[in-house]
Motif scaffolding. Structure first.
Motif, PDB file in Angstrom:
ATOM      1  N   ASP A  38       0.885  -1.177   0.000  1.00 50.89           N
ATOM      2  CA  ASP A  38       0.000   0.000   0.000  1.00 50.89           C
ATOM      3  C   ASP A  38       0.920   1.224   0.000  1.00 50.89           C
ATOM      4  N   SER A  39       1.274   1.712  -1.209  1.00 49.03           N
ATOM      5  CA  SER A  39       2.290   2.770  -1.267  1.00 49.03           C
ATOM      6  C   SER A  39       1.796   4.066  -0.639  1.00 49.03           C
ATOM      7  N   GLY A  40       0.469   4.315  -0.694  1.00 50.14           N
ATOM      8  CA  GLY A  40      -0.069   5.537  -0.078  1.00 50.14           C
ATOM      9  C   GLY A  40       0.227   5.581   1.413  1.00 50.14           C
ATOM     10  N   ALA A  41       0.262   4.392   2.047  1.00 51.31           N
ATOM     11  CA  ALA A  41       0.513   4.338   3.492  1.00 51.31           C
ATOM     12  C   ALA A  41       1.910   4.872   3.811  1.00 51.31           C
ATOM     13  N   LEU A  42       2.849   4.742   2.876  1.00 45.24           N
ATOM     14  CA  LEU A  42       4.206   5.233   3.133  1.00 45.24           C
ATOM     15  C   LEU A  42       4.175   6.755   3.299  1.00 45.24           C
ATOM     16  N   TYR A  43       3.462   7.415   2.354  1.00 49.36           N
ATOM     17  CA  TYR A  43       3.375   8.879   2.423  1.00 49.36           C
ATOM     18  C   TYR A  43       2.533   9.311   3.621  1.00 49.36           C
ATOM     19  N   ARG A  44       1.504   8.525   3.913  1.00 50.02           N
ATOM     20  CA  ARG A  44       0.652   8.839   5.069  1.00 50.02           C
ATOM     21  C   ARG A  44       1.454   8.729   6.369  1.00 50.02           C
ATOM     22  N   VAL A  45       2.280   7.677   6.476  1.00 51.59           N
ATOM     23  CA  VAL A  45       3.050   7.479   7.707  1.00 51.59           C
ATOM     24  C   VAL A  45       4.078   8.608   7.877  1.00 51.59           C
ATOM     25  N   ILE A  90      -3.929   7.076  10.390  1.00 50.50           N
ATOM     26  CA  ILE A  90      -3.332   7.492   9.102  1.00 50.50           C
ATOM     27  C   ILE A  90      -4.375   7.457   7.980  1.00 50.50           C
ATOM     28  N   ARG A  91      -5.601   7.085   8.297  1.00 52.55           N
ATOM     29  CA  ARG A  91      -6.624   6.941   7.239  1.00 52.55           C
ATOM     30  C   ARG A  91      -7.558   8.142   7.118  1.00 52.55           C
ATOM     31  N   THR A  92      -7.414   9.141   7.972  1.00 58.03           N
ATOM     32  CA  THR A  92      -8.321  10.295   7.906  1.00 58.03           C
ATOM     33  C   THR A  92      -8.021  11.108   6.654  1.00 58.03           C
ATOM     34  N   ALA A  95      -4.968  13.160   7.210  1.00 59.82           N
ATOM     35  CA  ALA A  95      -3.717  12.410   7.001  1.00 59.82           C
ATOM     36  C   ALA A  95      -3.442  12.268   5.495  1.00 59.82           C
ATOM     37  N   GLY A  96      -4.515  12.107   4.706  1.00 56.27           N
ATOM     38  CA  GLY A  96      -4.373  12.015   3.249  1.00 56.27           C
ATOM     39  C   GLY A  96      -3.837  13.332   2.687  1.00 56.27           C
ATOM     40  N   LYS A  97      -4.314  14.429   3.248  1.00 50.64           N
ATOM     41  CA  LYS A  97      -3.862  15.747   2.777  1.00 50.64           C
ATOM     42  C   LYS A  97      -2.371  15.937   3.098  1.00 50.64           C
ATOM     43  N   VAL A 102       3.493  15.817   1.292  1.00 46.81           N
ATOM     44  CA  VAL A 102       4.837  15.228   1.386  1.00 46.81           C
ATOM     45  C   VAL A 102       5.239  14.655   0.008  1.00 46.81           C
ATOM     46  N   ALA A 103       4.228  14.120  -0.718  1.00 43.83           N
ATOM     47  CA  ALA A 103       4.462  13.335  -1.937  1.00 43.83           C
ATOM     48  C   ALA A 103       5.202  14.067  -3.070  1.00 43.83           C
ATOM     49  N   PRO A 104       5.066  15.408  -3.222  1.00 43.74           N
ATOM     50  CA  PRO A 104       5.791  16.043  -4.340  1.00 43.74           C
ATOM     51  C   PRO A 104       7.290  16.202  -4.110  1.00 43.74           C
ATOM     52  N   GLU A 179      -9.515  18.556  -4.143  1.00 40.11           N
ATOM     53  CA  GLU A 179      -8.260  19.311  -3.968  1.00 40.11           C
ATOM     54  C   GLU A 179      -7.061  18.364  -4.010  1.00 40.11           C
ATOM     55  N   ARG A 180      -7.232  17.199  -3.360  1.00 38.27           N
ATOM     56  CA  ARG A 180      -6.121  16.238  -3.312  1.00 38.27           C
ATOM     57  C   ARG A 180      -5.846  15.675  -4.716  1.00 38.27           C
ATOM     58  N   ASP A 181      -6.925  15.366  -5.465  1.00 44.09           N
ATOM     59  CA  ASP A 181      -6.756  14.883  -6.845  1.00 44.09           C
ATOM     60  C   ASP A 181      -5.958  15.897  -7.658  1.00 44.09           C
ATOM     61  N   ARG A 183      -3.914  18.241  -6.597  1.00 46.40           N
ATOM     62  CA  ARG A 183      -2.515  18.310  -6.152  1.00 46.40           C
ATOM     63  C   ARG A 183      -1.725  17.102  -6.684  1.00 46.40           C
ATOM     64  N   ASP A 184      -2.326  15.909  -6.614  1.00 48.43           N
ATOM     65  CA  ASP A 184      -1.638  14.685  -7.053  1.00 48.43           C
ATOM     66  C   ASP A 184      -1.437  14.662  -8.579  1.00 48.43           C
ATOM     67  N   ALA A 185      -2.438  15.204  -9.309  1.00 48.19           N
ATOM     68  CA  ALA A 185      -2.367  15.136 -10.775  1.00 48.19           C
ATOM     69  C   ALA A 185      -1.469  16.221 -11.362  1.00 48.19           C
ATOM     70  N   ASN A 186      -1.336  17.348 -10.650  1.00 51.21           N
ATOM     71  CA  ASN A 186      -0.600  18.476 -11.236  1.00 51.21           C
ATOM     72  C   ASN A 186       0.833  18.613 -10.769  1.00 51.21           C
ATOM     73  N   ARG A 187       1.281  17.715  -9.867  1.00 52.21           N
ATOM     74  CA  ARG A 187       2.665  17.870  -9.414  1.00 52.21           C
ATOM     75  C   ARG A 187       3.627  17.455 -10.539  1.00 52.21           C
ATOM     76  N   VAL A 188       4.861  17.956 -10.450  1.00 53.32           N
ATOM     77  CA  VAL A 188       5.822  17.723 -11.528  1.00 53.32           C
ATOM     78  C   VAL A 188       6.320  16.274 -11.503  1.00 53.32           C
TER      79      VAL A 188
HETATM   80  O1   DC Z   1      -3.716   6.201  -1.800  1.00 55.47           O
HETATM   81  P1   DC Z   1      -3.775   7.114  -0.605  1.00 55.47           P
HETATM   82  O2   DC Z   1      -5.042   7.921  -0.542  1.00 55.47           O
HETATM   83  O3   DC Z   1      -3.497   6.397   0.676  1.00 55.47           O
HETATM   84  O4   DC Z   1      -2.543   8.154  -0.825  1.00 55.47           O
HETATM   85  C1   DC Z   1      -2.324   9.258   0.012  1.00 55.47           C
HETATM   86  C2   DC Z   1      -1.508  10.312  -0.735  1.00 55.47           C
HETATM   87  O5   DC Z   1      -0.170   9.829  -0.932  1.00 55.47           O
HETATM   88  C3   DC Z   1      -2.008  10.673  -2.117  1.00 55.47           C
HETATM   89  O6   DC Z   1      -2.916  11.747  -2.086  1.00 55.47           O
HETATM   90  C4   DC Z   1      -0.757  11.031  -2.874  1.00 55.47           C
HETATM   91  C5   DC Z   1       0.317  10.240  -2.207  1.00 55.47           C
HETATM   92  N1   DC Z   1       0.733   9.060  -2.980  1.00 55.47           N
HETATM   93  C6   DC Z   1       1.648   9.239  -3.979  1.00 55.47           C
HETATM   94  O7   DC Z   1       2.051  10.353  -4.248  1.00 55.47           O
HETATM   95  N2   DC Z   1       2.116   8.164  -4.666  1.00 55.47           N
HETATM   96  C7   DC Z   1       1.684   6.938  -4.395  1.00 55.47           C
HETATM   97  N3   DC Z   1       2.171   5.899  -5.078  1.00 55.47           N
HETATM   98  C8   DC Z   1       0.703   6.718  -3.394  1.00 55.47           C
HETATM   99  C9   DC Z   1       0.229   7.815  -2.702  1.00 55.47           C
END
Ligand code: DC
Length: 227
Positions: A38-45, A90-92, A95-97, A102-104, A179-181, A183-188
Motif C-alpha cells: 500500500d504505497s499511499g501508506a508510506l506517504y501517510r506514515v 493514518i486513514r483520515t 492524514a491524506g492531505k 509530502v508526496a511532491p 483538492e487532493r486529486d 494536487r496529485d495530478a498536477n505535481r511535476v
Molecule cells: O492512496 P492514498 O489515498 O493512501 O494516498 C495518500 C496520498 O499519498 C495521495 O494523495 C498522494 C500520495 N501518494 C503518492 O504520491 N504516490 C503513491 N504511489 C501513493 C500515494
C-alpha cells in the motif's frame, strides 16, 4: 534501506482516492497469495510521524530523514511502524492531505522508490498507488488504472470513514478529495496519470466483487502470457 531489482512478477493497481484500489489490491493479493504494498501508506506514515514530532511539512531535510529511516511493514492488511501496529489515524482525510503534501518532494520519493522496489519478492507483489505502473514498476506484469466519478469516490470515502467511526461531512469530503486529486495530478514528479500500457477500468457503477473478478481475469491472462 537496500536496493533490490524487481524480479518477481508485479501487479500495479493505480488510481485516485476512492477509486477502490486499496480494497481491490488487497483482495487480489490474497487470492493470488502474493505480497501486498500500500504505497499511499508510506506517504501517510511520513506525514503522520512529521505531525507527531512537530516537523514542518516544508522541512525537506527532516522529511528525507524520516523516509530514509522508515521501519515499516505490511502484515495481515495492517501497517506496522517500528514493530507497532498503526491504527486508523493514518486513514483520515487530514492524514491524506498531509501525505499529498509530502508526496511532491523528489528526494522523499527517491528514498521510497528504492524501498518499494525491494518489496517485489517471490511469489509476487500487488502494489497500489498513483505511480506503481508509470514509475515504480515500469516492467510490471499487469498494470491497471482504476477510475470512478468524483461523486462516487466521495461517497465511498464517506462510507469508509463513517464505518471507522470518524465524523465526516460529504460535501467537505468531496471538496477535500477534489483538492487532493488536483494536487496529485498536477505535481511535476510522478503525477497521478495512467501508464501508457495500463488497462483502464471505470468502477463507478461496479461493486467490489465484480471489480476483483475483472482484475483477476486481467492478471491471470497477463501471467499466462508471461509463461
Ligand atoms: O492512496 P492514498 O489515498 O493512501 O494516498 C495518500 C496520498 O499519498 C495521495 O494523495 C498522494 C500520495 N501518494 C503518492 O504520491 N504516490 C503513491 N504511489 C501513493 C500515494
Amino acid at each position: 534501506m537496500t536496493a533490490k531489482m524487481n524480479c518477481a512478477p508485479v501487479v500495479a493497481i493505480d488510481g485516485p482516492s476512492g477509486s477502490g484500489k486499496g480494497t481491490i489490491a488487497l483482495a487480489v493479493a490474497r487470492q493470488l497469495g502474493w505480497h501486498y504494498l500500500d504505497s499511499g501508506a508510506l506517504y501517510r506514515v511520513i506525514g503522520y510521524v512529521a505531525a507527531k514530532n512537530n516537523i514542518n511539512l516544508e522541512d525537506e531535510t527532516e522529511l528525507i530523514g524520516l523516509a530514509d529511516n522508515l521501519d515499516i511493514e505490511f502484515r495481515n492488511g495492517s501497517v506496522w511502524l517500528c514493530g507497532e501496529q498503526i491504527g486508523d489515524e493514518i486513514r483520515t482525510e487530514e492524514a491524506g492531505k498531509r501525505a499529498s503534501m509530502v508526496a511532491p518532494i523528489r528526494s522523499v520519493r527517491e528514498k521510497l522508490l528504492i524501498w518499494q522496489r525491494s518489496r517485489a519478492q517471490s511469489p509476487g507483489l500487488v502494489a497500489d498507488g498513483r505511480d506503481m505502473g508509470s514509475v515504480v514498476f515500469p516492467n510490471a506484469t499487469c498494470k491497471i488504472f482504476l477510475t470512478a466519478g468524483a461523486e462516487a469516490r466521495a461517497q465511498r470515502r464517506f462510507r469508509q470513514l463513517r464505518d471507522k467511526g470518524f465524523d465526516v461531512n460529504i460535501s467537505q469530503l468531496f471538496k477535500e478529495i477534489s483538492e487532493r486529486d488536483a494536487r496529485d495530478a498536477n505535481r511535476v514528479i510522478s503525477p497521478l496519470k495512467p501508464a501508457e500500457d495500463a488497462v483502464m477500468l471505470d468502477t463507478t457503477n461496479l461493486n467490489i466483487e465484480v471489480v476483483v473478478s475483472q482484475v483477476m481475469t486481467l492478471v491471470r491472462s497477463a501471467i499466462k502470457q508471461m509463461t
